[in-house]
Design an enzyme around this catalytic site. Structure first.
Site, PDB file in Angstrom:
ATOM      1  N   LYS A  34      -4.560   4.964  10.336  1.00 20.32           N
ATOM      2  CA  LYS A  34      -3.704   6.068   9.867  1.00 20.32           C
ATOM      3  C   LYS A  34      -4.367   6.784   8.692  1.00 20.32           C
ATOM      4  O   LYS A  34      -5.307   6.254   8.089  1.00 20.32           O
ATOM      5  CB  LYS A  34      -2.333   5.509   9.465  1.00 20.32           C
ATOM      6  CG  LYS A  34      -2.386   4.513   8.320  1.00 20.32           C
ATOM      7  CD  LYS A  34      -1.042   3.801   8.138  1.00 20.32           C
ATOM      8  CE  LYS A  34      -1.124   2.794   7.010  1.00 20.32           C
ATOM      9  NZ  LYS A  34       0.103   1.952   6.935  1.00 20.32           N
ATOM     10  N   TYR A 242     -10.579  20.198 -21.334  1.00 22.15           N
ATOM     11  CA  TYR A 242      -9.291  20.855 -21.582  1.00 22.15           C
ATOM     12  C   TYR A 242      -8.485  20.132 -22.653  1.00 22.15           C
ATOM     13  O   TYR A 242      -8.509  18.897 -22.738  1.00 22.15           O
ATOM     14  CB  TYR A 242      -8.463  20.867 -20.292  1.00 22.15           C
ATOM     15  CG  TYR A 242      -8.946  21.845 -19.250  1.00 22.15           C
ATOM     16  CD1 TYR A 242      -9.012  23.213 -19.512  1.00 22.15           C
ATOM     17  CD2 TYR A 242      -9.318  21.398 -17.994  1.00 22.15           C
ATOM     18  CE1 TYR A 242      -9.441  24.108 -18.545  1.00 22.15           C
ATOM     19  CE2 TYR A 242      -9.749  22.277 -17.015  1.00 22.15           C
ATOM     20  CZ  TYR A 242      -9.808  23.639 -17.294  1.00 22.15           C
ATOM     21  OH  TYR A 242     -10.233  24.503 -16.336  1.00 22.15           O
TER      22      TYR A 242
HETATM   23  C1  LIG Z   1      -0.380   0.613   6.814  1.00 19.30           C
HETATM   24  C2  LIG Z   1       0.171  -0.463   7.686  1.00 19.30           C
HETATM   25  C3  LIG Z   1      -0.605  -1.578   8.031  1.00 19.30           C
HETATM   26  C4  LIG Z   1      -1.945  -1.877   7.411  1.00 19.30           C
HETATM   27  O1  LIG Z   1      -1.736  -2.436   6.135  1.00 19.30           O
HETATM   28  P1  LIG Z   1      -2.935  -2.930   5.195  1.00 19.30           P
HETATM   29  O2  LIG Z   1      -2.239  -3.531   4.032  1.00 19.30           O
HETATM   30  O3  LIG Z   1      -3.726  -1.721   4.833  1.00 19.30           O
HETATM   31  O4  LIG Z   1      -3.729  -3.903   5.965  1.00 19.30           O
HETATM   32  C5  LIG Z   1      -0.090  -2.457   8.971  1.00 19.30           C
HETATM   33  N1  LIG Z   1       1.137  -2.265   9.518  1.00 19.30           N
HETATM   34  C6  LIG Z   1       1.935  -1.232   9.168  1.00 19.30           C
HETATM   35  C7  LIG Z   1       3.273  -1.099   9.787  1.00 19.30           C
HETATM   36  C8  LIG Z   1       1.487  -0.298   8.230  1.00 19.30           C
HETATM   37  O5  LIG Z   1       2.292   0.707   7.859  1.00 19.30           O
END
Ligand SMILES: *Cc1c(COP(=O)(O)O)cnc(C)c1O
Length: 345
Positions: A34, A242
């Protein structure tokens, strides 16, 4: 370098982390790609992981799934964690995506469009997405995967982990023949009883440790480096950047580095943030700008054009995140859209 700030992605290190997660977890790894592969490039990462044997991926959004399908072709299974939002069923079906259904409304939406292969999320305590165990639906046609997500997987001492695990086992028993997916990155390291049928790691694939700090078993994957654009000697009493965010108490040598908040250097990097330059860690001083930051390189041998590492093998991702008051997940996904991704390995 094609730009003065780049994110270099070591695909061999990604593959090594995949193999490690498979070995530690003892079950197939279904990578989470993702947010464009946590900012590293979902297509490039997924393609490399397919060469290691991955055939099932998770994304969050429908459009992420559509893009990944276009890049990977028809073979791998792609699950969409958002599930089937109103009016999305046709798009999901056309791209061959499998929604992870979270509510009765989503289930109805998916069925009304003809249904098909899909997953189901059980909420075992996160109170985020999914059916509560007592409200989970009867088994139905097309359901091929059941998942739940740990709230505290980065803390092995947290008793909630075992409670969620037991709740998931009980809930998943209603759906014989489906793939049970439970462990995220942290969960993979909690023990074999957390493995079920497939794991679902993200951050450990991309170089973060399972407990939010560097772990010697996990290889760094992403290196965020930027060039020194200019060097100057700042006399005592003058300010840098800044709002006079930094005032030199003594004469300082300041490097202006080609990475600002538009590249994903969080403003909270200053004053605790350290970057790797000339073989040492040096502080970012003053306020970040959009395109540049200032690094105090007093006493360090450094020239214009030299690379400064914000995170990578010499400045571990989890340490850089902690210094910025955040976590590896946010640091990776913050790297700017304009920052080119370069692939090695
Ligand atoms: C993002 C996510 C993961 C992966 O989690 P990590 O901590 O990055 O390994 C797995 N399952 C779900 C439902 C997620 O939203």
């Amino acid at each position: 370098m094609i730009a003065p700030a780049v994110l270099t992605v070591d695909l061999e290190a990604l593959a090594a982390n995949y193999r490690l997660l498979e070995q530690v977890g003892g079950v197939p790894v279904h990578p989470v790609v993702k947010a464009d592969g946590y900012g590293l490039g979902a297509a490039a990462c997924a393609e490399r992981l397919m060469r290691e044997g991955a055939r099932t991926f998770f994304v969050a959004r429908t459009h992420e799934g559509e893009r990944l399908r276009a890049a990977l072709g028809g073979e791998p299974a792609i699950y969409v964690l958002d599930g089937c939002l109103a009016g999305r069923a046709t798009r999901l079906r056309e791209a061959g995506l499998r929604p992870v259904l979270n509510t009765e409304g989503q289930l109805a939406e998916w069925r009304a469009a003809g249904g098909g292969a899909c997953g189901l999320q059980i909420d075992t305590g996160m109170n985020r997405l999914g059916f509560r165990p007592e409200a989970a639906p009867e088994p139905f046609e097309g359901l091929d995967l059941v998942l739940s997500h740990l709230a505290c997987a980065d803390d092995p001492s947290e008793p909630m982990n075992a409670r969620q695990r037991d709740a998931f086992e009980a809930a998943a028993a209603r759906y014989p023949g489906t793939v049970r997916s439970f462990a995220n990155s942290g969960g993979v390291f909690l023990g074999s009883e957390y493995g079920f049928d497939a794991s679902r790691p993200g951050i450990c694939l991309y170089g973060g440790g399972p407990e939010g700090r560097p772990d010697a078993r996990i290889r760094p994957v992403a290196t965020f480096a930027a060039e020194v654009l200019q060097l100057r000697d700042v006399p005592a009493g003058e300010s840098v950047g800044y709002s006079r965010g930094f005032i030199a108490g003594t004469p300082r040598r300041i490097a202006t580095v080609a990475a600002g908040y538009a590249d994903g250097v969080l403003r909270s990097y200053s004053p605790e943030g350290r970057v790797w330059v000339g073989g040492v860690l040096r502080p970012i001083v003053g306020r970040l700008s959009m395109d540049v930051c200032a690094v105090d390189v007093t006493g360090v041998e450094v020239a214009v054009g030299d690379a400064v590492e914000l995170f990578g093998p010499d400045r571990m991702l989890d340490d850089a995140a902690a210094a910025a008051g955040t976590v590896a997940w946010e640091l990776l996904t913050s790297v700017g859209a304009r920052t080119p991704r370069i692939y090695i390995g």
